[in-house]
Design an enzyme around this catalytic site. Structure first.
Site, short mmCIF file in Angstrom:
data_model
loop_
_atom_site.label_atom_id
_atom_site.label_comp_id
_atom_site.label_asym_id
_atom_site.label_seq_id
_atom_site.Cartn_x
_atom_site.Cartn_y
_atom_site.Cartn_z
CG ASP A 17 -6.42 -6.58 4.24
OD1 ASP A 17 -6.15 -5.46 3.77
OD2 ASP A 17 -6.93 -6.73 5.37
CG HIS A 72 -8.71 -1.47 4.47
ND1 HIS A 72 -7.60 -1.06 3.76
CD2 HIS A 72 -8.53 -2.81 4.70
CE1 HIS A 72 -6.78 -2.08 3.61
NE2 HIS A 72 -7.33 -3.16 4.16
CB CYS A 76 -6.32 -0.52 0.35
SG CYS A 76 -7.41 0.80 0.89
CG ASN A 132 -2.01 0.99 1.16
OD1 ASN A 132 -1.85 2.06 0.58
ND2 ASN A 132 -3.14 0.65 1.74
#
Length: 1116
Positions: free
Chosen positions: A470, A453, A206, A201
């Site tokens: 993630d 997020h 993200c 990131n």
């Protein structure tokens, strides 16, 4: 994880933090329990059933305990020792405080960590069902070795015998603990555990990472990207295809997470763009359009269309005549409504819903005039890869803001779009293709409307195994995590006191699906194809393997760094090469000299042998000086190494000489050259000798250069070496010269004349000092040269600043550069800019400073002579920029600053239009002057019409400006200024007439409270004494031109302090309103309740504010 704005705190968190309590505990509570993020818990636990144990603690003589803390005996669960900790009189609260504690934490090794889910219960010994139980989970470590509930239950309940908790002064506590094997976050290896790697990131990327992982795991798409033509001469930072190929290759073959910086640079993004959170749907569309364009004329042309393009047909069909209009349109993704729909099928039903065009909304059919008609959309074909964008974010017209829809919304693992006999398909659709889809990926947004997020659940091969992507972390997940837990909606908390008849508590889930990707079953083998090395261009494989090897070399280099020392060796050649080109002050830039990486154990004399081999200078002719940093921040050779020091290890030398403890040893290598131009042994240095370095300045050429070094006697005087200095400068032996000592250059230049009559010692010269010299300048030198002497030249160099000027209209592009001085005044700077632009009047130049963080112009320009020097224009907090923005004004800046600029929205009396006018008047002007100016710009209903200026905010009228009010303090940044004609009926009010505010409103039920939300354009209305609601309705309908059918649905209400009281047609309106002589945001108004169907006018919603989110742009 990116969290731009904290989402609302779940009610679960509040319950665990301080349940049933109004006590406010300030600061972090080390033993406080809050609900752990369920997602993280799942990632940290093993699949097998965790070991669980129950422990009962019976505490006798409870009320007699007089210690603040009280511990239970230790008990073992999962191979770990635990105990219960209570505060019998509360941990600074009027509640029993209770925690689970790691019993052996002091004896555990450094960095220990263990994870447990646990419950604590106080037994009600009278009625078991009233026992109080609370549960939580926690990652225990040295810093947080206990965890639980500061406010477990009120002490008053504990100590009250009638309650049944304390019986015979005995309290019974039970703990149930489940220990889960935890994977350490930092040591977790995504590749090893899942076979996949994540993406790093960059700050707020993200949203992009989740999309890129989704696209990468569509193998046909990846193969097409690999087959886009690129060459070995392409640069990934300038070529989107090459950057994407590189990224996909690394995702396929790397062992660790991959950076996206090359790709974002290829988009033309700067650092600021990477810290702006954008929209996944928008980025997806823009990226696919870019790739489609780049694929044209190549072997993969049309891939984007083949994968993602479907077609639907918009139709309008007349009911009573034979007329039908159709239009075919393509789509790459479908926007599906979430609000009001329970699942994907309901959204598709809504998508193809038939709209009736009748009444005032009839359709104008060619040759048939106005006709009743049906309007709708049907699909002609669906694509192999179906991208469904769920409309989780919508504009709420009532609140005049964007909101996130967190409603429950279901989506199936298999999606059948041929259901109910092909209800979504147009009559001409190809029904030979079976539109049965299987779910490939779920993109999730967690958070609120202003940030949050993004992550994705993907099953790359459509097997039963799902993976969560993630950012850098990839984990295996089950079907429930990917589907049901991403539906959104509300979740019910388990009751803490099941014995009591209290309603279950629900909280909204802020994590939910935002984009779905389905793959058609019949195209599965084609889309989920095999992609291997032969699909990757040879030059790309070679380039990326080389990159990988270089990365591995760097890693190895870094791993062994503690065994080595870097020795940087500066020589006369370096000084001669750098002074006057790269540097002007001090002697050398150490980053540009020869460096040697040697083992710390190497003896320095051995190092001298290495230098002899490398540089061809025999060991006996080398003498090394150690550099020292002086108090005035200059850096000079300080002393030669001693013979004893040369027998030591280089690591030992570095530590002795380098107080900053970095891994470098900096040396000056003194080499004397004989008459035959070969090295000779350095002369013996006595204590009485000083090593001085000399720079020569030429005012005619404005040139400073290094000419050499000389040993001088400390008792000697400058005149003793004049001949030598003239020889070094190639001057005549009797040339008169001036000498200056270069003392320091930060924060300001200090270069002072050297007194020829004093000895070097009395002039306080020492080893390593720098003397600058020049010919004695002629008397008229100040007219002849810009910088006639060394101090003036060094002052110029020190303050020299190249500034990049950009037009404010094109803030990303440099227009021109100017070499200026940091001490230039405001007038000098704008004069130079005006000269460059061939502008006669410099006062028409307006400058704006640069924001180093956002890489944008600052919002406020620099005022005329508002700063003293150029350096003030370039500074931004603790950073200095070299960018300024300019604009050329139509009038001089001092004159403009004396003017006030107002944006006024003029509402025409008869036409349904609003026009924004910029009014520019002197600050001393009045509202009357604004109205006079406006009359020259607008079309009035009649020549004698009078205007008024209103202040409108959030659809309410706050003020009518008196004509005498000065405009200087009027703020149009946040309020809308509205100008309108004063109606004739308001000019001649009867003593019993009332002038009231009329606002549009809707009711919004939020958090179980009814709230009135205003919208639309507020207005004034004259009401007569005795006038009924029915009579007023007629006038309002005529004024607003509302059709009968729609107006019949409107409700009228009297509102006071935000509470509506609905009115009947027979009610007398004037009796509700009190006469007021002061205009203001009246607390009492007539409200018109109806649905807001009008499109928002751009000027009403914060028309002058900066947007908080920039649109996604890919520049290359």
């Amino acid at each position: 994880m990116t969290m731009m704005t904290q989402p609302p705190l779940d009610q679960e968190d509040e319950e665990m933090l301080v349940p049933h309590s109004d006590v406010v505990v300030e600061g972090p509570q080390p033993m406080e329990a809050v609900s752990a993020d369920a997602n993280n818990v799942a990632e940290n636990q093993a699949v097998e059933e965790p070991p669980t144990s129950k422990f009962t603690w019976t505490i006798e003589n409870f009320s007699r305990i007089n210690t603040k803390k009280h511990y239970s005996d230790a008990f073992a669960v999962g191979g770990y020792k635990w105990r219960i900790l209570i505060f019998p009189k509360g941990n600074n609260v009027d509640y029993l405080s209770m925690y689970l504690d790691v019993a052996d934490s002091p004896a555990l090794p450094y960095g220990w960590s263990r994870y447990a889910a646990f419950s604590l219960l106080v037994v009600n010994q009278a009625h078991q069902k009233y026992s109080i139980r609370k549960e939580t989970q926690h990652q225990f470590n040295a810093r947080e070795s206990d965890w639980g509930f500061t406010s477990f239950m009120p002490l008053s309940d504990v100590y009250d015998p009638s309650r049944g908790y304390l019986v015979n002064d005995t309290l019974v506590i039970e703990a149930e603990v489940a220990v889960r094997r935890v994977m350490d976050y930092w040591s977790y290896d995504s590749k090893k555990e899942t076979g996949c790697v994540g993406l790093k990131n960059q700050g707020a990327t993200c949203y992009m990472n989740s999309l890129l992982q989704t696209l990468y795991h569509i193998p046909y798409f990846r193969k097409a990207v690999y087959h886009m033509p690129t060459t070995e001469n392409d640069n990934p930072t300038n070529s989107i295809p090459l950057a994407l190929q590189s990224l996909f290759y690394k995702l396929q073959y790397n062992d660790t997470s991959v950076s996206t910086k090359e790709l974002t640079k290829s988009f033309g993004w700067d650092t600021y763009d990477s810290f702006m959170q954008h929209d996944v749907q928008e980025l997806n569309r823009v990226l696919c359009e870019k790739l489609e364009d780049k694929m044209k004329g190549t072997v993969v042309e049309g891939t984007i269309q083949q994968l993602f393009e479907g077609h639907h047909m918009n139709y309008i069909e007349c009911v009573n005549v034979d007329y039908k209009s159709t239009r075919k349109e393509s789509f790459y993704d479908l926007q599906l409504d979430v609000k009001g729909c329970r699942d994907v099928y309901a959204s598709f039903d809504k998508y193809v819903e038939v709209e009736r065009l009748e009444g005032d909304n009839k359709y104008h059919a060619e040759q048939h005039g106005l006709q009743d008609a049906k309007k709708g959309v049907l699909f002609l074909d669906f694509p192999p890869v179906l991208q469904l964008q769920l409309k989780r974010f919508e504009y709420d017209f009532v609140r005049d803001t964007m909101v996130k829809i967190n409603d429950r919304y279901e989506f199936p693992l298999e999606l059948d779009l041929d259901r109910e006999n092909g209800k979504y398909l147009a009559p001409g659709a190809d029904k030979s293709v079976r539109n049965l889809y299987t779910l490939h990926s779920v993109l999730v947004h967690s958070g609120g409307v202003h940030g949050g997020h993004y992550y994705a659940y993907i099953r790359p091969t459509l097997s039963d195994q799902w993976f969560k992507f993630d950012d850098e972390r990839v984990t295996k997940e089950d079907l429930k995590k990917a589907l049901e837990e991403q539906y959104g909606g509300e979740e019910e908390l388990p009751q803490t006191n099941p014995g009591f008849n209290n309603a279950p508590f629900k909280f909204t889930k802020y994590s939910n699906a935002y984009m779905l990707v389905y793959i058609r079953e019949s195209d599965k083998d084609k889309v989920v194809c095999n992609v291997d090395e032969k699909d990757i261009a040879e030059h790309l494989r070679t380039r990326l393997k080389k990159e990988q090897e270089e990365k591995e070399d760097k890693r190895r280099y870094k791993a062994q760094a503690h065994l080595f020392t870097i020795i940087k060796v500066a020589r006369d050649d370096d000084l001669a090469e750098q002074i006057g080109k790269d540097i002007y002050f001090d002697l050398v830039d150490h980053d540009k000299v020869r460096s040697f990486r040697v083992q710390k154990q190497m003896i320095f004399n051995q190092f001298k042998e290495e230098v002899a081999k490398e540089l061809g200078i025999p060991v006996q002719f080398q003498r090394y000086w150690i550099w020292a940093k002086r108090q005035n921040h200059t850096y000079r050779p300080n002393r030669p190494l001693t013979p004893v020091e040369e027998t030591q290890a280089v690591g030992q030398l570095r530590e002795a000489s380098n107080k900053m403890h970095n891994a470098e040893l900096k040396l000056f290598l003194e080499v004397e050259i004989g008459l035959d131009l070969h090295p000779i042994a350095p002369p013996d240095k006595t204590k009485d000798e000083i090593l001085l370095f000399f720079k020569l300045y030429d005012p005619e050429k404005e040139e400073l250069r290094y000419v050499g070094r000389v040993f001088v006697k400390s008792t000697g005087k400058p005149a003793d070496i004049f001949n030598k200095l003239n020889e070094m400068a190639s001057f005549a032996p009797d040339e008169e010269i001036e000498l200056f000592e270069e003392i320091k250059f930060e924060p300001c230049v200090m270069c002072e004349p050297l007194d020829k009559r004093l000895s070097f010692r009395l002039s306080q010269l020492e080893d390593g000092d720098i003397i600058c010299y020049q010919k004695v300048p002629p008397i008229d030198s100040e007219d002849q040269y810009r910088y006639p002497d060394v101090p003036s030249f060094l002052e110029y160099v020190h303050n020299r600043q190249v500034v990049h000027f950009r037009s404010l209209e094109r803030p990303k592009e440099d227009d021109f550069c100017l070499e200026l001085s940091k001490i230039n005044t405001y007038d000098e700077v704008v004069e130079r800019v005006a000269q460059r632009l061939s502008l006669d009047d410099p006062s028409k130049i307006r400058l704006t400073s640069h924001n180093c963080y956002s890489q944008q112009p600052k919002p406020q320009p620099i005022k005329y002579r508002g700063v003293d020097h150029l350096s003030d224009m370039l500074v931004h907090y603790n950073q200095t920029s070299d960018i300024l923005y300019y604009e050329v004004l139509d009038i001089p800046l001092p004159e403009l600053q004396g003017l006030k600029n107002l944006k006024v929205a003029f509402h025409h009396t008869t036409k349904d239009e609003v026009v924004i006018h910029n009014i520019r008047l002197p600050k001393q002007s009045t509202v009357g002057d604004v109205i006079d100016e406006l009359k020259t710009k607008v079309e009035l209903s009649h020549p004698d019409a009078e205007l008024r200026l209103l202040e409108v905010f959030y659809h309410k009228i706050y003020k009518i400006f008196p004509c005498s009010e000065k405009i200087e303090n009027i703020n149009d940044q946040y309020w809308t200024l509205r100008a309108e004609e004063i109606p004739e009926e308001e000019k001649n009010l009867d003593p019993n007439d009332r002038l009231i505010h009329v606002y549009h409103f809707t009711k919004d039920t939020a958090q179980n409270q009814m709230q009135v939300q205003n919208f639309g354009e507020p207005f004034f209305l004259v009401i007569r004494e005795g006038e009924t609601v029915a009579e007023i309705k007629v006038r309002i309908q005529k004024k607003l031109h509302v059709p009968d059918e729609e107006f019949s649905k409107w409700k009228f209400a009297f509102l006071s302090l935000g509470r509506p009281e609905y009115l009947q047609d027979i009610d007398i309106v004037s009796s509700r309103f009190q006469r007021r002589d002061v205009y203001g945001a009246w607390e009492q108004y007539l409200g018109l309740e109806h649905t807001d169907t009008t499109p928002k006018r751009a000027y009403t919603a914060n028309q002058n504010r900066h947007s908080y989110e920039k649109p996604v742009k890919i520049y290359n």
